[in-house]
Design a protein around this motif. Structure first.
Motif: not given
Ligand code: ACO
Length: 427
Positions: A291, A294, A299, A301, A303-306, A309, A314, A357, A360-361, A383
């Motif tokens: 994960a 680079k 990634r 899955m 983990f992380g959310h737009r 932070k 949830r 990161l 997330n739910v 969902f």
């Molecule tokens: N694992 C590893 N690295 C990650 C992850 C992850 N899950 N999520 C983000 N990053 C890193 C990216 O590589 C990026 O690194 P960089 O700045 O070095 O390039 C940085 O964190 C920012 O990530 P972005 O993709 O630019 O952030 P964005 O806000 O656009 O993306 C997203 C959010 C799409 C949810 C992303 O975190 C992701 O792909 N997560 C995994 C998929 C997931 O769980 N989605 C569910 C969302 S919640 C929902 O829909 C209910």
């Protein structure tokens, strides 16, 4: 409050009004920007753009707060029911006893589908993804309920809303039954929203189906937690589709299509598949390293959310639901151990800390749905059942908004400039 934002373009000054909500960041009203400067703003992914005004859901991503009509999500998940939350999101207030009875009766009366709609399923392959079926079937509802497609009639809008919320579980259960070759079950309106869905999904006509209260409670919480999430990708899709005057069945079908993607609703399926692939806690470091690499597109899955932070509120509730379901149903699923350990390792790793990161739910919802007995392909469908309420609340709000216009983003064009057509023989 800031009075106005000043922008100087080519030496010419301009003032842009600043608008404040009840809570949350102020927004700069740039509607006159193009007329005044001949410039658009550039914001791919809408990271800094508010596309509408809304009174439904508030998120503070830095603090990890989610409110439906002002009520914290954890209080609703612990103390409320899905239909009560649906009433709240749609109408703005928690229902009185009489309103609750009335709303529940209205939803219950619409759980059956037109019998001919059932024949549509036979046109799909048995191995079709249920989300593909849902996109088609929900869009097709517009062909069956002509008396609720006039979007300018408030009464028809309400009827369409009740139909969509009530029929989604029936349609979803049928998609599942079709995939495993079992007969469809008609709804049982003596059961709760969740219990009815569980029975239609897991019951068979040959014997009675007793709904486990632990599973019913988990199902209610799953539905409540995912019911709305302000202007996320699928909700924005519903609003954009609706802005052209499309009927609500078409709009919700568009929302379902958007939700299907792995970066959105499909993430719970992807998260569970990832946990299964990891399999045992000793393999976690290998996946954490991937994960962070680079050059590896992998990634974590779930983990992380737009927007969040911080810890997704949830996910906190869902982690508790997962533990309760596994403990009380006596399921010893190693992926829950993997999930908990992975969470701890990631939360203490500088890469995840620096990039804010958090789980997330979807990180725990897959574990819950799997424990209940749903195959991964049904996760996003669940969902969609839940989010239909939020989509409809947002669509209705947009329809009632006097400032509503067709959504039409602009672009920065970087393609070829004018060139003359060259006949095929001369190329
Ligand atoms: N694992 C590893 N690295 C990650 C992850 C992850 N899950 N999520 C983000 N990053 C890193 C990216 O590589 C990026 O690194 P960089 O700045 O070095 O390039 C940085 O964190 C920012 O990530 P972005 O993709 O630019 O952030 P964005 O806000 O656009 O993306 C997203 C959010 C799409 C949810 C992303 O975190 C992701 O792909 N997560 C995994 C998929 C997931 O769980 N989605 C569910 C969302 S919640 C929902 O829909 C209910």
């Amino acid at each position: 409050m800031t009075e106005a934002a000043h922008l100087t373009v080519d030496g010419t000054d301009g003032d842009y009004p600043v608008m404040a909500g009840t809570v949350g960041p102020e927004v700069i009203d740039i509607r006159k920007l193009y007329g005044a400067t001949g410039r658009f703003t550039y914001d791919p992914g809408f990271t800094s753009t508010a596309a509408c005004e809304s009174k439904i859901t508030y998120i503070d991503g830095d603090e990890g707060i989610l409110l439906y009509r002002g009520y914290p999500i954890d209080q609703l998940a612990e103390q409320s029911s899905f239909l009560e939350v649906a009433h709240l999101l749609l109408n703005g207030s928690l229902p009185s006893t009489a309103e609750h009875a009335d709303f529940s009766r209205n939803i219950t009366r619409h759980t059956m589908i037109h019998e001919q709609l059932a024949t549509f399923y036979r046109g799909f392959r048995r191995d079709a993804h249920p989300m593909a079926i849902m996109c088609g079937i929900v869009g097709a509802m517009a062909a069956f309920y002509h008396d609720s497609t006039d979007i300018h009639d408030p009464q028809q809008r309400v009827i369409a809303s009740h139909r969509l919320i009530a029929k989604m579980p029936t349609l979803a259960a049928m998609a599942y039954k079709y995939s495993i070759g079992q007969p469809f079950l008609y709804p049982d309106n003596s059961l709760s929203f969740s219990a009815n869905f569980l029975r239609m999904t897991f019951g068979v006509p040959a014997e009675p189906y007793v709904v486990d209260p632990i599973v019913e409670d988990a199902m209610e919480k799953l539905l409540i937690l995912q019911a709305d999430h302000e202007q996320n990708a699928s909700t924005s899709t519903v609003r954009l589709a609706g802005s052209s005057g499309a009927n609500p069945f078409a709009c919700i079908s568009a929302g379902i299509a958007c939700l299907w993607g792995p970066a959105h609703g499909g993430a719970n399926e992807a998260a569970l598949n990832m946990l299964r692939e990891i399999g045992t806690p000793d393999r976690i470091p290998e996946f954490i390293a991937r994960a962070k690499n680079k050059d590896d597109p992998f990634r974590l899955m779930g983990f992380g959310h737009r927007v969040y932070k911080n810890y997704d509120p949830r996910a906190k509730v869902m982690a508790g639901v997962a533990k309760k379901v596994l403990d009380q149903l006596g399921i010893a699923d190693p992926i829950f151990d993997v999930a908990r350990e992975l969470e701890q390792i990631a939360l203490n790793d500088p890469y995840f800390i620096d990039k804010k990161l958090y789980p997330n739910v979807d990180f725990y919802s897959g574990v819950v749905m799997s424990a209940i007995g749903f195959p991964t392909s049904m996760f996003t469908v669940l969902f969609a059942i839940s989010r239909t309420v939020g989509w409809i609340a947002q669509w209705t709000e947009m329809m009632e908004d006097p400032e509503q216009k067709i959504g039409r983003p602009r672009q920065l064009y970087t393609g070829a400039t004018h060139r003359d057509y060259v006949p095929l023989s001369a190329r």
